[in-house]
Design a protein around this motif. Structure first.
Motif, PDB file in Angstrom:
ATOM      1  N   ARG B  98     -18.199 -12.166   1.065  1.00  0.00           N
ATOM      2  CA  ARG B  98     -19.553 -12.197   0.606  1.00  0.00           C
ATOM      3  C   ARG B  98     -20.053 -11.696  -0.939  1.00  0.00           C
ATOM      4  NH1 ARG B  98     -21.221 -11.159   6.442  1.00  0.00           N
ATOM      5  NH2 ARG B  98     -18.966 -10.984   6.964  1.00  0.00           N
ATOM      6  N   ARG B 109     -24.279 -10.441  -5.350  1.00  0.00           N
ATOM      7  CA  ARG B 109     -24.050 -10.629  -3.831  1.00  0.00           C
ATOM      8  C   ARG B 109     -25.463 -11.667  -3.752  1.00  0.00           C
ATOM      9  NH1 ARG B 109     -28.280  -7.961  -1.425  1.00  0.00           N
ATOM     10  NH2 ARG B 109     -29.101  -6.100  -2.347  1.00  0.00           N
ATOM     11  N   ARG B 110     -25.607 -12.118  -2.531  1.00  0.00           N
ATOM     12  CA  ARG B 110     -26.783 -13.165  -2.321  1.00  0.00           C
ATOM     13  C   ARG B 110     -27.875 -12.103  -1.340  1.00  0.00           C
ATOM     14  NH1 ARG B 110     -28.748 -17.811  -3.284  1.00  0.00           N
ATOM     15  NH2 ARG B 110     -27.248 -19.538  -3.370  1.00  0.00           N
ATOM     16  N   LYS B 111     -29.037 -12.448  -1.447  1.00  0.00           N
ATOM     17  CA  LYS B 111     -30.015 -11.606  -0.720  1.00  0.00           C
ATOM     18  C   LYS B 111     -30.028 -12.057   0.813  1.00  0.00           C
ATOM     19  CE  LYS B 111     -33.225  -9.558  -3.295  1.00  0.00           C
ATOM     20  NZ  LYS B 111     -33.539  -8.174  -2.994  1.00  0.00           N
ATOM     21  N   ALA B 112     -29.921 -10.973   1.749  1.00  0.00           N
ATOM     22  CA  ALA B 112     -29.925 -11.153   2.949  1.00  0.00           C
ATOM     23  C   ALA B 112     -31.359 -12.056   3.554  1.00  0.00           C
ATOM     24  CB  ALA B 112     -29.914  -9.962   3.654  1.00  0.00           C
ATOM     25  N   GLY B 113     -31.084 -13.161   4.054  1.00  0.00           N
ATOM     26  CA  GLY B 113     -32.312 -14.097   4.906  1.00  0.00           C
ATOM     27  C   GLY B 113     -32.547 -15.152   3.898  1.00  0.00           C
ATOM     28  N   TYR B 114     -31.673 -15.491   2.965  1.00  0.00           N
ATOM     29  CA  TYR B 114     -32.397 -16.581   1.693  1.00  0.00           C
ATOM     30  C   TYR B 114     -31.988 -18.027   2.304  1.00  0.00           C
ATOM     31  CZ  TYR B 114     -27.378 -18.455   0.934  1.00  0.00           C
ATOM     32  OH  TYR B 114     -26.061 -18.915   1.104  1.00  0.00           O
ATOM     33  N   HIS B 132     -29.324 -14.234  -7.020  1.00  0.00           N
ATOM     34  CA  HIS B 132     -28.069 -13.763  -7.048  1.00  0.00           C
ATOM     35  C   HIS B 132     -28.198 -12.306  -7.751  1.00  0.00           C
ATOM     36  CE1 HIS B 132     -25.353 -17.217  -6.146  1.00  0.00           C
ATOM     37  NE2 HIS B 132     -26.367 -17.734  -6.637  1.00  0.00           N
TER      38      HIS B 132
END
Lengths: 296, 173
Positions: B98, B109-114, B132
């Motif tokens: 992740r 990281r990526r955003k949750a729910g993208y 990001h």
């Protein structure tokens, strides 16, 4: 004044009269060694012994790292994304700036009158290549291109256009070639390989994705046409605005024109030969099948 | 061992149920696993019993395991400080999947729910989710503890989009 001074002087004479050094006579310098913390002893180390008051901290039952009491922890809330996907299959190239290369030549660690190879760079401790960490060689980086002033025959694995221009502007020759991981390991540490007593293997050709790079004259690839490389040299000189010096009239033309064969790892040694280091002999194969294999 | 047990189970069943088991070997194996987890003595006592009630149990487990497969496999999220084979630290796999560590110490990281329920999110929100993002100091320290030094090494990948972010520039403190 006229008496010669004894080395050590009075201290040496005193040392002669002292007893033999044993473990009983030795002691560390006072203040050099600090005593470790002893828990459960005395006013400060005792009582709760540095563990705090009650709860999971004192009782040693704290949950694992990252646990957030049952709530989905931070490191699991975040969605997966392929940042590190296939990282162990990605080739890496250790960068070598022209500034550092000039530094090594100036200090005499690299000889510009001989062809410069990855072996020479590693012997000079200019770069450190780790084939086991997916390193496929060395890449030339632009930094120091304007101060670079050395005429060399260099062979690297990747090079930026500016670096190629900087080297050719000074009358040098640059080639990019491919080494598979086994050949690379042999190239950077030739002597341990020779002590193994194995025949020098053939250098493998690049994989599908790398062949276009090494067959392109703009990158001075070792698989490219010689005529196209000459044209590319002229085109680059026009692009960067310098006059391409004619290397054929150079004293060191023979050295500058030295290039390895596609399957060759070392200059002067062919695949299939066995080098005997202690007896300083080279053994060459005579069997037809072996010769056919190593010459193919 | 579970596979051997399931094979034994299938072999002892009657011809009718053999065809059932052959069509769904995965569920049969999972059934054997769950039986093992439930109680080994029961499993060892059962095979020579009535094959009819085994048939009923097998089909019941088929239905149950299809609805709740998570009961059969529990994840292990602990951090290993001394591995069994080499005695070394181990990284947590979920962190590697992740997050990306830059050499300067920052984690991306990526955003949750993208990619979830985008139809109900307005364009500005979707754009924010697509970005990001960096992790904060406590999160970065946690992720550093969960990974070994291999993930902190300097990498010189070819055509790496993150090459210029590996070093900090113009940082004053």
């Amino acid at each position: 004044m006229s008496f010669p001074k004894k080395p050590g002087g009075k201290a040496f004479e005193i040392l002669k009269t002292l007893p033999r050094i044993t473990l009983a006579n030795l002691r560390p310098e006072p203040g050099s060694q600090k005593e470790g913390k002893r828990r459960g002893r005395g006013q400060h180390g005792g009582n709760r012994s540095g563990r705090g008051h009650k709860g999971e901290r004192q009782r040693g039952t704290r949950p694992r790292l990252g646990f957030e009491g049952g709530q989905t922890p931070f490191y699991l809330v975040i969605p997966k994304y392929g940042y590190n996907e296939g990282h162990s299959r990605r080739p890496q190239y250790q960068p070598l700036s022209l500034k550092h290369l000039q530094y090594l030549i100036d200090l005499g660690r690299i000889d510009p009158t001989q062809p410069i190879d990855l072996t020479q760079l590693v012997n000079a401790r200019g770069v450190t290549v780790q084939p086991l960490k997916r390193d496929f060689g060395v890449q030339l980086v632009d930094e120091g291109a304007d101060i670079f002033a050395a005429k060399i025959n260099i062979e690297v694995q990747r090079a930026s256009e500016t670096a190629i221009a900087a080297i050719e502007r000074n009358g040098g020759v640059i080639t990019t070639s491919f080494y598979d991981p086994i050949s690379l390991g042999i190239l950077i540490k030739p002597v341990p390989f020779f002590t193994r007593g194995q025949p020098i293997p053939k250098r493998m050709l690049p994989g599908e994705d790398m062949v276009p790079y090494y067959a392109d004259a703009d990158n001075r690839g070792y698989l490219a046409d010689a005529a196209k490389i000459q044209q590319a040299r002229l085109a680059l000189a026009q692009k960067y605005g310098y006059i391409l010096p004619d290397i054929s009239k150079d004293k060191l033309y023979h050295m500058l024109a030295m290039r390895k064969d596609v399957r060759q790892i070392f200059f002067g040694l062919s695949p299939g030969w066995v080098v005997n280091m202690p007896e300083k002999k080279i053994l060459k194969p005579t069997d037809e099948k072996l010769l056919k294999y190593y010459n193919s | 061992m579970a596979a051997a047990v399931s094979r034994r189970l299938c072999g002892l069943l009657r011809p009718l149920s053999v065809s059932l088991c052959s069509r769904t070997p995965m569920i049969c194996q999972r059934a054997a696993l769950s039986l093992q987890q439930a109680g080994p003595p029961r499993l060892l006592g059962a095979p020579l019993g009535a094959p009819a009630c085994q048939q009923a149990r097998c089909s019941l487990l088929h239905r149950v395991s299809a609805l709740v497969p998570s009961l059969l496999q529990q994840p292990n999220r602990s951090l290993t400080y001394y591995s069994v084979k080499k005695g070394k630290n181990k990284s947590v796999r979920s962190v590697k999947d992740r997050f990306l560590r830059l050499h300067c110490g920052l984690w991306i990281r990526r955003k949750a729910g993208y990619k979830k329920r985008l139809w109900k999110k307005n364009p500005a929100r979707k754009k924010r989710l697509r970005e990001h993002v960096f992790c904060n100091k406590t999160q970065s320290k946690l992720l550093d503890k969960m990974t070994t030094s291999f993930w902190k090494r300097r990498n010189w990948y070819l055509d790496d989009p993150y090459v210029k972010y590996q070093d900090r520039v113009n940082l004053k403190f």
